[in-house]
Design a protein around this motif. Structure first.
Motif, mmCIF file in Angstrom:
data_model
loop_
_atom_site.group_PDB
_atom_site.id
_atom_site.type_symbol
_atom_site.label_atom_id
_atom_site.label_comp_id
_atom_site.label_asym_id
_atom_site.label_seq_id
_atom_site.Cartn_x
_atom_site.Cartn_y
_atom_site.Cartn_z
ATOM 1 N N PRO A 1 3.947 4.088 -9.264
ATOM 2 C CA PRO A 1 5.236 3.233 -9.322
ATOM 3 C C PRO A 1 5.126 2.388 -8.361
ATOM 4 O O PRO A 1 4.276 2.286 -7.330
ATOM 5 N N PHE A 2 6.129 1.148 -8.308
ATOM 6 C CA PHE A 2 6.001 0.129 -7.245
ATOM 7 C C PHE A 2 6.573 0.863 -5.956
ATOM 8 O O PHE A 2 7.320 1.616 -5.951
ATOM 9 N N GLN A 3 5.773 0.383 -4.775
ATOM 10 C CA GLN A 3 6.361 0.937 -3.465
ATOM 11 C C GLN A 3 6.355 -0.282 -2.583
ATOM 12 O O GLN A 3 5.901 -1.363 -2.832
ATOM 13 N N ASN A 4 7.176 0.050 -1.741
ATOM 14 C CA ASN A 4 7.803 -1.139 -0.919
ATOM 15 C C ASN A 4 6.699 -1.185 0.164
ATOM 16 O O ASN A 4 5.925 -0.521 0.544
ATOM 17 N N LEU A 5 6.329 -2.634 0.570
ATOM 18 C CA LEU A 5 5.438 -2.986 1.563
ATOM 19 C C LEU A 5 6.145 -3.929 2.490
ATOM 20 O O LEU A 5 6.507 -5.001 1.981
ATOM 21 N N ILE A 6 6.030 -3.651 3.767
ATOM 22 C CA ILE A 6 6.797 -4.564 4.634
ATOM 23 C C ILE A 6 5.768 -5.415 5.318
ATOM 24 O O ILE A 6 4.863 -4.653 5.752
ATOM 25 N N LEU A 7 5.671 -6.527 5.359
ATOM 26 C CA LEU A 7 4.716 -7.480 6.032
ATOM 27 C C LEU A 7 5.292 -8.220 7.099
ATOM 28 O O LEU A 7 6.122 -8.849 6.857
ATOM 29 N N THR A 8 4.809 -7.981 8.555
ATOM 30 C CA THR A 8 5.537 -8.559 9.318
ATOM 31 C C THR A 8 4.751 -10.211 9.326
ATOM 32 O O THR A 8 3.839 -10.541 8.503
ATOM 33 N N GLU A 9 5.125 -11.109 10.154
ATOM 34 C CA GLU A 9 4.719 -12.439 10.114
ATOM 35 C C GLU A 9 3.275 -12.592 10.295
ATOM 36 O O GLU A 9 2.522 -12.017 10.979
ATOM 37 N N ASN A 10 2.676 -13.248 9.159
ATOM 38 C CA ASN A 10 1.342 -13.611 9.129
ATOM 39 C C ASN A 10 0.322 -12.222 9.401
ATOM 40 O O ASN A 10 -0.673 -12.678 9.490
ATOM 41 N N ALA A 11 0.758 -11.121 8.861
ATOM 42 C CA ALA A 11 0.165 -10.034 9.052
ATOM 43 C C ALA A 11 -0.508 -9.572 7.821
ATOM 44 O O ALA A 11 -0.093 -10.282 6.752
ATOM 45 N N GLN A 12 -1.586 -8.689 7.811
ATOM 46 C CA GLN A 12 -2.303 -8.196 6.591
ATOM 47 C C GLN A 12 -2.152 -6.800 6.863
ATOM 48 O O GLN A 12 -2.324 -5.973 7.778
ATOM 49 N N GLU A 13 -1.819 -6.216 5.641
ATOM 50 C CA GLU A 13 -1.828 -4.457 5.397
ATOM 51 C C GLU A 13 -2.668 -4.149 4.239
ATOM 52 O O GLU A 13 -2.596 -4.693 3.050
ATOM 53 N N PRO A 14 -3.391 -2.855 4.322
ATOM 54 C CA PRO A 14 -4.184 -2.535 3.164
ATOM 55 C C PRO A 14 -2.956 -1.542 2.446
ATOM 56 O O PRO A 14 -2.149 -0.944 2.882
ATOM 57 N N VAL A 15 -3.188 -1.817 0.998
ATOM 58 C CA VAL A 15 -2.654 -0.600 0.093
ATOM 59 C C VAL A 15 -3.824 -0.053 -0.622
ATOM 60 O O VAL A 15 -4.985 -0.554 -0.566
ATOM 61 N N HIS A 16 -3.662 1.316 -0.785
ATOM 62 C CA HIS A 16 -4.735 2.245 -1.196
ATOM 63 C C HIS A 16 -4.343 2.949 -2.357
ATOM 64 O O HIS A 16 -3.099 3.267 -2.341
ATOM 65 N N TYR A 17 -5.181 2.989 -3.447
ATOM 66 C CA TYR A 17 -4.905 3.628 -4.643
ATOM 67 C C TYR A 17 -5.967 4.558 -5.254
ATOM 68 O O TYR A 17 -7.166 4.096 -5.133
ATOM 69 N N VAL A 18 -5.928 5.620 -5.613
ATOM 70 C CA VAL A 18 -6.954 6.655 -6.414
ATOM 71 C C VAL A 18 -6.336 6.853 -7.723
ATOM 72 O O VAL A 18 -5.181 7.439 -7.746
ATOM 73 N N SER A 19 -7.369 6.717 -8.628
ATOM 74 C CA SER A 19 -6.901 7.119 -9.884
ATOM 75 C C SER A 19 -6.850 8.492 -10.182
ATOM 76 O O SER A 19 -7.362 9.314 -9.511
ATOM 77 N N MET A 20 -6.063 9.113 -10.984
ATOM 78 C CA MET A 20 -5.812 10.200 -11.215
ATOM 79 C C MET A 20 -6.783 11.183 -11.969
ATOM 80 O O MET A 20 -7.124 12.434 -11.875
ATOM 81 N N ASN A 21 -7.580 10.294 -12.702
ATOM 82 C CA ASN A 21 -8.586 11.119 -13.611
ATOM 83 C C ASN A 21 -9.742 10.083 -13.567
ATOM 84 O O ASN A 21 -9.739 9.022 -12.911
ATOM 85 N N ASN A 22 -10.937 10.551 -14.243
ATOM 86 C CA ASN A 22 -12.328 9.963 -14.290
ATOM 87 C C ASN A 22 -12.433 8.965 -15.375
ATOM 88 O O ASN A 22 -13.228 8.393 -15.476
#
Length: 144
Positions: A110-131
């Motif tokens: 599902p879409f998740q909120n991501l807040i980015l401050t001024e000129n900032a970089q944030e990692p997003v992380h995902y793992v598949s549920m199956n192989n």
């Protein structure tokens, strides 16, 4: 009189021909090939897509890391960067796909909120549920 009869006959034949042609073209049957199959299909071949113009202006991705876990699942980390000098909020999701590009069962995060401050970089992380996941598309849109 013969000229009149011939002219009337020709007119009748022409009208009948036009009618038959009109009927044939309005009831065409058969299969048709889809058109514009490659228009707006960015999600079929890009790893990351920005879903609206304001997000395209404000957000970029400085890198995506992909690795296979020991159990065969796919792990994705993407660095999402704010290009503006103001705080922004976006929504991010990841769709895992099989080797043919079709979504694997139950894999749409599902879409998740991501807040980015001024000129900032944030990692997003995902793992598949199956192989079964071999490909993916990270999607970013404006927060609603």
């Amino acid at each position: 009189m013969r000229k009149t009869l011939t002219l009337a006959t020709l007119s009748l034949v022409a009208a009948a021909g036009a009618f038959l042609i009109g009927c044939a073209s309005s009831h065409d049957t058969g299969a048709y090939v889809p058109v514009n199959t490659t228009v707006n299909d960015v999600e079929n071949h890009e790893l990351l897509v920005l879903l609206d113009p304001r997000v395209q202006y404000s957000v970029t991705c400085s890198g995506i890391q992909q690795r296979n876990l020991t159990d065969g699942r796919l792990e994705i980390t993407a660095n999402i960067r704010n290009r503006e000098s103001r705080r922004i909020q976006v929504q991010v999701s990841c769709l895992f796909k099989d080797d043919q590009g079709f979504p694997t069962e139950g894999e749409e995060a599902p879409f998740q909120n991501l807040i980015l401050t001024e000129n900032a970089q944030e990692p997003v992380h995902y793992v598949s549920m199956n192989n079964k996941a071999r490909r993916y598309t990270i999607r970013i849109r404006e927060a609603h």
